[in-house]
Design a protein around this motif. Structure first.
Motif, short mmCIF file in Angstrom:
data_model
loop_
_atom_site.label_atom_id
_atom_site.label_comp_id
_atom_site.label_asym_id
_atom_site.label_seq_id
_atom_site.Cartn_x
_atom_site.Cartn_y
_atom_site.Cartn_z
N GLU A 319 0.79 -1.18 -0.03
CA GLU A 319 -0.08 0.00 -0.05
C GLU A 319 0.81 1.23 -0.14
O GLU A 319 1.83 1.32 0.55
N PRO A 322 -2.01 5.65 3.59
CA PRO A 322 -2.85 4.99 4.63
C PRO A 322 -4.11 4.97 4.33
O PRO A 322 -5.00 5.81 3.77
N THR A 325 -9.66 2.60 7.28
CA THR A 325 -9.66 1.16 7.99
C THR A 325 -8.79 0.16 7.47
O THR A 325 -8.42 0.05 6.34
N PRO A 326 -7.77 -0.09 8.47
CA PRO A 326 -6.50 -0.95 8.06
C PRO A 326 -7.18 -2.32 7.20
O PRO A 326 -8.02 -2.69 7.47
N ARG A 327 -6.30 -2.45 6.28
CA ARG A 327 -6.45 -3.59 5.28
C ARG A 327 -5.21 -4.57 5.26
O ARG A 327 -4.23 -4.30 5.54
N THR A 328 -5.72 -5.95 5.23
CA THR A 328 -4.45 -6.89 5.10
C THR A 328 -3.99 -7.18 3.94
O THR A 328 -2.79 -7.60 3.60
#
Length: 451
Positions: A319, A322, A325-328
């Motif tokens: 990525e 930023p 919502t954090p993403r995997t």
């Protein structure tokens, strides 16, 4: 008329069945089958007699039960092994079918016999438990392509002509996870759980796979599993066998040897991350480029920064901005895609050697990449070269199974029937191996001692 004849005196001391008899202990067999026999009525045929006859059949490649009864009736060595005198009656061949599909299968007695043989191999010091090897081999099913239907073709599954035990097992297993494998082009009406395959490179046929897990010290088969002839099912059976051997015999190897088919990322991750087993397996890697551009190993992985570095030092990241919502960034294939910056690639003098047909370079990294790196490193060690030679012991067992024991085509239908045949054959191979290695000598740890 009276005659004096001692059967014991007419069996050579070096006869194969003498060696197997020294290694075989069926004293607890009746206890295993106690719940499947009635205590009233006419006495049943001794189950030990039928097991011993089946061991003879698989030892000498006598696949027909009718012929097996004839051979036991005529052969003195067979009578001696079965504890039959000259005047004792041999059971009818139809008795085997009733017991095989009934009490023997329900009680799991074939698996019990196999486990008992393995325990005696362990007691005799033939199993070290340091290195295991696994592989699979195709065995033709007792099914013809002429009695089959194409996928999607209408078929009356309730037709009494095809309402067999194998068909009922197939229909009952459709909801299982094991049946979720991709469907084949054809389905056999006589043995629908078999799989239509052309994996051998010749004419396609219906088949099952027998999977062996062996100890590399003396080639003792520690576990056997029957699966449809499908690579995914074969690989997954390895987990079942390793866990079962650890549970039943308290054995877990330091290293596991297999071919490239077992080198998938999930399999290597299971071995390294969950079981702490060294994978002496070539990594299954399809990322090799054939257009002359930079290969994947030209990019340096930085674990702390969670990014790759290209040959000129530019970053490839999962990525570039930023997210609230954090993403995997993990895909359905359990991979993470790392991309370079279009700006960096546009001004790079080595773009023609890296990504000439794209505006940026991307690398797909498995979530099990650390385990893959462990396997890659092991392939550079001398121990790996030794493991490559030891893996041939599994292939030798498959060659023995088909050429000596004549198990190149099944007689029983269904996955349970294939499992029965493979388990008995593997038990016999262990008996023959044990008889060869410890015969002609004194009993070892009680092996061969009189009951």
């Amino acid at each position: 008329m009276f005659y004096s004849f001692n059967l014991e005196d007419h069996i050579p001391q070096n006869h194969l069945l003498r060696g197997i008899d020294r290694c075989l202990d069926l004293s607890e067999l009746r206890q295993q089958l106690a719940d499947y026999y009635s205590h009233t009525g006419r006495p049943s045929i001794d189950p030990e007699l039928m097991i011993r006859m089946l061991i003879i059949g698989y030892s000498y490649g006598i696949r027909s039960e009718r012929r097996l009864c004839e051979e036991v009736h005529l052969n003195l060595a067979y009578r001696w092994f079965c504890r039959l005198g000259l005047e004792d009656v041999v059971p009818e061949h139809s008795t085997f079918s009733k017991n095989r599909h009934g009490r023997f299968r329900e009680s799991g007695v074939f698996r019990w016999v196999f486990d008992e043989v393995v325990r005696r191999c362990i007691a005799a010091g033939l199993v070290k438990g340091e290195g295991f090897a696994v592989d699979a081999s195709l065995v033709a099913a007792n099914a013809s392509h002429q009695h089959s239907v194409q996928v999607g073709e209408h078929c009356d599954w309730t037709d009494p002509e095809i309402n067999t035990r194998a068909m009922r097992e197939y229909l009952a297993a459709l909801d299982d996870e094991a049946a979720a494998a991709p469907v084949t082009r054809k389905i056999s009406l006589s043995d629908p759980q078999s799989r239509w395959t052309a994996a051998t490179g010749g004419i396609a046929y219906f088949a099952y796979s027998t999977n062996y897990l062996i100890d590399t010290a003396h080639g003792v088969i520690l576990d056997v599993e029957a699966t449809p002839a499908h690579r995914t099912a074969e690989v997954e059976s390895t987990k079942v066998m390793v866990d079962r051997v650890e549970e039943r015999f308290d054995l877990k190897p330091e290293r596991l040897i297999a071919d490239t088919a077992y080198g998938s990322a999930p399999m290597l991750g299971w071995m390294v991350e969950e079981k702490s087993i060294e994978p002496h397996i070539p990594v299954w890697d399809k990322t090799e480029r054939k257009d002359g551009t930079f290969q994947r190993d030209a990019f340096q992985w930085d674990d702390e920064a969670n990014e790759y570095r290209c040959p000129v030092g530019k970053a490839l990241r999962s990525e570039w901005r930023p997210f609230k919502t954090p993403r995997t960034h993990v895909t359905k294939a359990d991979t993470i895609i790392y991309r370079s910056s279009e700006r960096d690639c546009a001004a790079c003098p080595m773009k023609a050697d890296c990504c000439p047909n794209m505006t940026f370079r991307k690398i797909t990294r498995s979530i099990h990449e650390a385990a893959r790196d462990v396997a890659r490193y092991i392939t550079t060690t001398p121990e790996y070269q030794r493991s490559r030679c030891e893996r041939k012991k599994v292939e030798m067992l498959f060659a023995h199974l088909k050429s000596i024991l004549k198990l190149d085509r099944l007689r029983l239908h269904g996955l349970s029937g294939a499992g029965d045949e493979f388990t008995l054959a593997a038990a016999v191979q262990n008996m023959r191996r044990m008889a060869k290695l410890i015969a002609q000598g004194p009993p070892i740890n009680g092996i061969g001692a009189p009951a």
